[in-house]
Design an enzyme around this catalytic site. Structure first.
Site, mmCIF file in Angstrom:
data_model
loop_
_atom_site.group_PDB
_atom_site.id
_atom_site.type_symbol
_atom_site.label_atom_id
_atom_site.label_comp_id
_atom_site.label_asym_id
_atom_site.label_seq_id
_atom_site.Cartn_x
_atom_site.Cartn_y
_atom_site.Cartn_z
ATOM 1 N N THR A 86 45.856 41.883 40.550
ATOM 2 C CA THR A 86 45.422 40.502 40.376
ATOM 3 C C THR A 86 46.603 39.530 40.339
ATOM 4 O OG1 THR A 86 44.489 39.007 38.697
ATOM 5 C CG2 THR A 86 45.333 41.073 37.893
ATOM 6 N N ASP A 87 46.340 38.290 40.731
ATOM 7 C CA ASP A 87 47.403 37.277 40.654
ATOM 8 C C ASP A 87 47.764 36.949 39.203
ATOM 9 O OD1 ASP A 87 45.121 35.845 39.938
ATOM 10 O OD2 ASP A 87 45.421 34.216 41.368
ATOM 11 N N GLU A 88 46.888 37.360 38.256
ATOM 12 C CA GLU A 88 47.174 37.035 36.848
ATOM 13 C C GLU A 88 48.432 37.715 36.338
ATOM 14 O OE1 GLU A 88 44.071 36.983 33.988
ATOM 15 O OE2 GLU A 88 42.663 36.037 35.355
ATOM 16 N N TYR A 112 44.615 41.461 29.041
ATOM 17 C CA TYR A 112 44.120 41.945 30.339
ATOM 18 C C TYR A 112 45.223 41.946 31.395
ATOM 19 C CZ TYR A 112 42.232 41.469 35.076
ATOM 20 O OH TYR A 112 42.026 41.610 36.427
ATOM 21 N N LYS A 170 47.143 45.020 33.489
ATOM 22 C CA LYS A 170 47.187 45.124 34.955
ATOM 23 C C LYS A 170 48.635 45.150 35.451
ATOM 24 C CE LYS A 170 44.149 45.055 37.546
ATOM 25 N NZ LYS A 170 43.341 46.179 38.123
HETATM 26 P P1 NAD Z 1 34.072 44.590 37.079
HETATM 27 O O1 NAD Z 1 34.326 44.453 35.613
HETATM 28 O O2 NAD Z 1 32.906 43.884 37.676
HETATM 29 O O3 NAD Z 1 33.910 46.142 37.448
HETATM 30 C C1 NAD Z 1 34.722 47.135 36.924
HETATM 31 C C2 NAD Z 1 34.093 48.497 37.219
HETATM 32 O O4 NAD Z 1 34.978 49.522 36.705
HETATM 33 C C3 NAD Z 1 32.737 48.706 36.535
HETATM 34 O O5 NAD Z 1 31.822 49.284 37.451
HETATM 35 C C4 NAD Z 1 33.048 49.665 35.397
HETATM 36 O O6 NAD Z 1 31.936 50.497 35.053
HETATM 37 C C5 NAD Z 1 34.198 50.474 35.987
HETATM 38 N N1 NAD Z 1 35.050 51.070 34.944
HETATM 39 C C6 NAD Z 1 35.571 50.453 33.852
HETATM 40 N N2 NAD Z 1 36.265 51.340 33.117
HETATM 41 C C7 NAD Z 1 36.213 52.531 33.780
HETATM 42 C C8 NAD Z 1 36.767 53.823 33.522
HETATM 43 N N3 NAD Z 1 37.502 54.066 32.432
HETATM 44 N N4 NAD Z 1 36.522 54.804 34.408
HETATM 45 C C9 NAD Z 1 35.754 54.578 35.518
HETATM 46 N N5 NAD Z 1 35.200 53.381 35.790
HETATM 47 C C10 NAD Z 1 35.432 52.375 34.940
HETATM 48 O O7 NAD Z 1 35.422 44.165 37.776
HETATM 49 P P2 NAD Z 1 35.675 43.432 39.181
HETATM 50 O O8 NAD Z 1 35.650 41.972 38.957
HETATM 51 O O9 NAD Z 1 34.815 44.049 40.210
HETATM 52 O O10 NAD Z 1 37.219 43.833 39.429
HETATM 53 C C11 NAD Z 1 37.548 45.014 40.136
HETATM 54 C C12 NAD Z 1 39.054 45.132 40.221
HETATM 55 O O11 NAD Z 1 39.578 43.990 40.893
HETATM 56 C C13 NAD Z 1 39.758 45.172 38.869
HETATM 57 O O12 NAD Z 1 40.809 46.085 38.949
HETATM 58 C C14 NAD Z 1 40.260 43.754 38.661
HETATM 59 O O13 NAD Z 1 41.416 43.758 37.852
HETATM 60 C C15 NAD Z 1 40.584 43.369 40.092
HETATM 61 N N6 NAD Z 1 40.516 41.931 40.396
HETATM 62 C C16 NAD Z 1 39.415 41.191 40.057
HETATM 63 C C17 NAD Z 1 39.343 39.857 40.421
HETATM 64 C C18 NAD Z 1 38.136 39.005 40.093
HETATM 65 O O14 NAD Z 1 38.168 37.804 40.321
HETATM 66 N N7 NAD Z 1 37.036 39.573 39.593
HETATM 67 C C19 NAD Z 1 40.410 39.273 41.121
HETATM 68 C C20 NAD Z 1 41.536 40.054 41.431
HETATM 69 C C21 NAD Z 1 41.559 41.390 41.075
HETATM 70 O O1 DAU Z 2 42.787 35.522 39.046
HETATM 71 C C1 DAU Z 2 42.143 36.757 39.133
HETATM 72 C C2 DAU Z 2 41.378 37.034 37.864
HETATM 73 O O2 DAU Z 2 40.283 36.126 37.850
HETATM 74 C C3 DAU Z 2 40.905 38.469 37.741
HETATM 75 O O3 DAU Z 2 42.020 39.323 37.635
HETATM 76 C C4 DAU Z 2 40.009 38.658 36.527
HETATM 77 O O4 DAU Z 2 39.482 39.979 36.506
HETATM 78 C C5 DAU Z 2 38.881 37.659 36.610
HETATM 79 O O5 DAU Z 2 38.067 37.761 35.443
HETATM 80 C C6 DAU Z 2 39.402 36.231 36.759
HETATM 81 O O6 DAU Z 2 40.085 35.799 35.532
HETATM 82 P P1 DAU Z 2 39.906 34.310 34.949
HETATM 83 O O7 DAU Z 2 40.208 34.339 33.512
HETATM 84 O O8 DAU Z 2 40.594 33.329 35.806
HETATM 85 O O9 DAU Z 2 38.321 34.148 35.220
HETATM 86 P P2 DAU Z 2 37.122 33.590 34.302
HETATM 87 O O10 DAU Z 2 35.913 33.560 35.175
HETATM 88 O O11 DAU Z 2 37.014 34.294 32.999
HETATM 89 O O12 DAU Z 2 37.575 32.092 34.000
HETATM 90 C C7 DAU Z 2 37.871 31.197 35.062
HETATM 91 C C8 DAU Z 2 38.297 29.872 34.442
HETATM 92 O O13 DAU Z 2 37.179 29.282 33.769
HETATM 93 C C9 DAU Z 2 39.387 30.013 33.378
HETATM 94 O O14 DAU Z 2 40.249 28.902 33.453
HETATM 95 C C10 DAU Z 2 38.616 29.964 32.056
HETATM 96 C C11 DAU Z 2 37.442 29.057 32.382
HETATM 97 N N1 DAU Z 2 36.185 29.346 31.630
HETATM 98 C C12 DAU Z 2 35.689 30.602 31.681
HETATM 99 C C13 DAU Z 2 34.538 30.937 31.003
HETATM 100 C C14 DAU Z 2 33.974 32.344 31.036
HETATM 101 C C15 DAU Z 2 35.541 28.325 30.931
HETATM 102 O O15 DAU Z 2 35.991 27.174 30.907
HETATM 103 N N2 DAU Z 2 34.388 28.650 30.259
HETATM 104 C C16 DAU Z 2 33.870 29.904 30.243
HETATM 105 O O16 DAU Z 2 32.817 30.132 29.586
#
Ligand code: NAD
Ligand code: DAU
Length: 336
Positions: free
Chosen positions: A126-128, A151, A155
């Site tokens: 992730t970019d985070e 988190y 990562k």
């Molecule tokens: P998500 O939370 O929707 O899904 C995570 C999945 O992993 C779930 O199906 C969960 O059951 C499984 N899991 C969790 N712990 C586990 C374990 N110990 N063993 C096996 N399975 C397990 O997450 P997502 O948003 O789909 O993100 C997927 C990946 O992409 C992550 O690695 C996250 O860091 C990365 N990512 C997410 C975003 C985003 O915006 N959502 C952006 C960049 C990178």
């Molecule tokens: O940038 C990639 C990341 O993006 C991934 O690695 C993470 O898995 C994914 O959860 C996401 O992280 P963020 O923290 O950026 O996403 P989130 O949807 O939780 O929040 C997006 C923005 O919105 C952040 O600035 C916080 C704000 N927010 C979020 C929630 C849930 C609010 O203002 N109110 C809220 O209730």
């Protein structure tokens, strides 16, 4: 045929990846290992069930014996590691499980992969991990790692560990770092689906701080196509940033969602800020564009409408989710 262990394939991005990739390719045999935490949902994979190139295994990536058994049983030669605890707010409530899954789990996968001579290991990151930007500038692959939440620290740790396997053992690791995803099947704890569902229910929309934090949004299909390309053509030992250059403040997105749904901005409620809240993320994706020829296909203005429509049409999917343990989390996080 490539035997690929896909972990976390029942979550948001992983399930979109599997459903999409099985439609596109007949040379991938996918073994999906997922623990089915609160975020994992087999309903996400309905369209892949029954496909002869798809196998689901319920289990934990931290379980050495199980992981070893699967590598042996399925002759795994490729790994794409999506599995993670993924929500920043939950990591602030408690970091333990984040380190278990995101760090220890990645280590188990790396160690086992090395023993079984895996040919490619793609770590979905992730970019985070880069931390927070000021008003200008972009994250490049050379930006130093500086995570701010439990988190993102977990990562970042996994990234460092994966890269150390490349440096130390010459183990073929690739890392992708993507910005914020949106689209169908995203768990409603994340900003966009949470705001859609609250708007539909005429509930308050909790905006952290001043609502001016910026995220760089990408449609989940664009992210998954980039992952597939890096997996196929990326150079091992390299990091590839993925992003669609669609920066928006949170308040802009929330107003847009309200507008699409024809709801009043009176639903907006400014609440206490997220501790350690990163101000701005923005990705420079020129490396993957120039080297591998990737470019995003979806425009935010169109794909956000598709996404809102999906949630309107898939009430059964999210009603089942928000009726369970999610209510307890919501009360802890938002106090109501
Ligand atoms: P998500 O939370 O929707 O899904 C995570 C999945 O992993 C779930 O199906 C969960 O059951 C499984 N899991 C969790 N712990 C586990 C374990 N110990 N063993 C096996 N399975 C397990 O997450 P997502 O948003 O789909 O993100 C997927 C990946 O992409 C992550 O690695 C996250 O860091 C990365 N990512 C997410 C975003 C985003 O915006 N959502 C952006 C960049 C990178
Ligand atoms: O940038 C990639 C990341 O993006 C991934 O690695 C993470 O898995 C994914 O959860 C996401 O992280 P963020 O923290 O950026 O996403 P989130 O949807 O939780 O929040 C997006 C923005 O919105 C952040 O600035 C916080 C704000 N927010 C979020 C929630 C849930 C609010 O203002 N109110 C809220 O209730």
């Amino acid at each position: 045929m490539k035997n690929i262990l896909v972990t976390g394939g029942a979550g948001f991005i992983g399930s979109n990846f599997i459903n999409h990739i099985l439609d596109e390719r007949d040379d991938y045999n996918i073994i999906n290992l997922d623990k089915l935490t609160y975020a994992g949902n087999l309903e996400n994979l309905k369209s892949s069930e029954g496909n002869k190139n798809y196998h689901f295994v319920k289990g934990d990536i931290t379980n050495h014996e199980l992981v070893d058994y699967l590598f042996n049983q399925y002759n795994i030669k490729y790994v794409i590691n999506f599995a993670a605890e993924s929500h920043v707010d939950r990591s602030i409530l408690g970091s333990e499980v984040f380190f278990q899954t995101n760090v220890i789990g990645t280590n188990v996968l790396l160690e086992t992969s090395r023993r079984y001579d895996v040919e490619k290991f793609l770590q979905v990151s992730t970019d985070e991990v880069y931390g927070s930007l000021g008003e200008t500038g972009l994250f490049t692959e050379k930006t130093s790692i500086s995570p701010n939440s439990p988190y993102s620290s977990s990562k970042a740790s996994a990234d460092l560990l994966a890269m150390s396997f490349y440096e130390t053992y010459g183990f073929p690791v690739l890392i992708t770092r993507c910005s914020n995803n949106y689209g169908p099947l995203q768990f409603p704890e994340k900003l966009i689906p949470l705001m859609i569902l609250n708007s539909l229910a005429d509930k308050k929309l909790p905006v952290y701080g001043d609502g001016l934090n910026v995220r760089d949004w990408i449609y989940v299909i664009d992210h998954n196509k980039a992952i597939d390309l890096v997996f196929e053509k990326g150079r091992v030992g390299e990091v590839y940033n993925i992003g669609a250059s669609q920066e928006m403040t949170n308040i802009e997105i929330i107003k847009l969602v309200l507008n699409i749904l024809g709801k009043s901005e009176d639903l907006i409620e400014f609440v206490k800020d997220r501790p350690g809240h990163d101000r701005r993320y923005a990705i420079d994706s020129s490396k993957i564009q120039n080297e591998l020829g990737w470019k995003p296909e979806y425009k935010f203005e169109e794909a956000i409408v598709k996404t809102v429509e999906w949630y309107k049409e898939n009430k059964n999917w999210w009603e089942r989710i928000i009726s369970g343990a999610y209510q307890d989390y919501y009360k802890t996080q938002y106090g109501k």
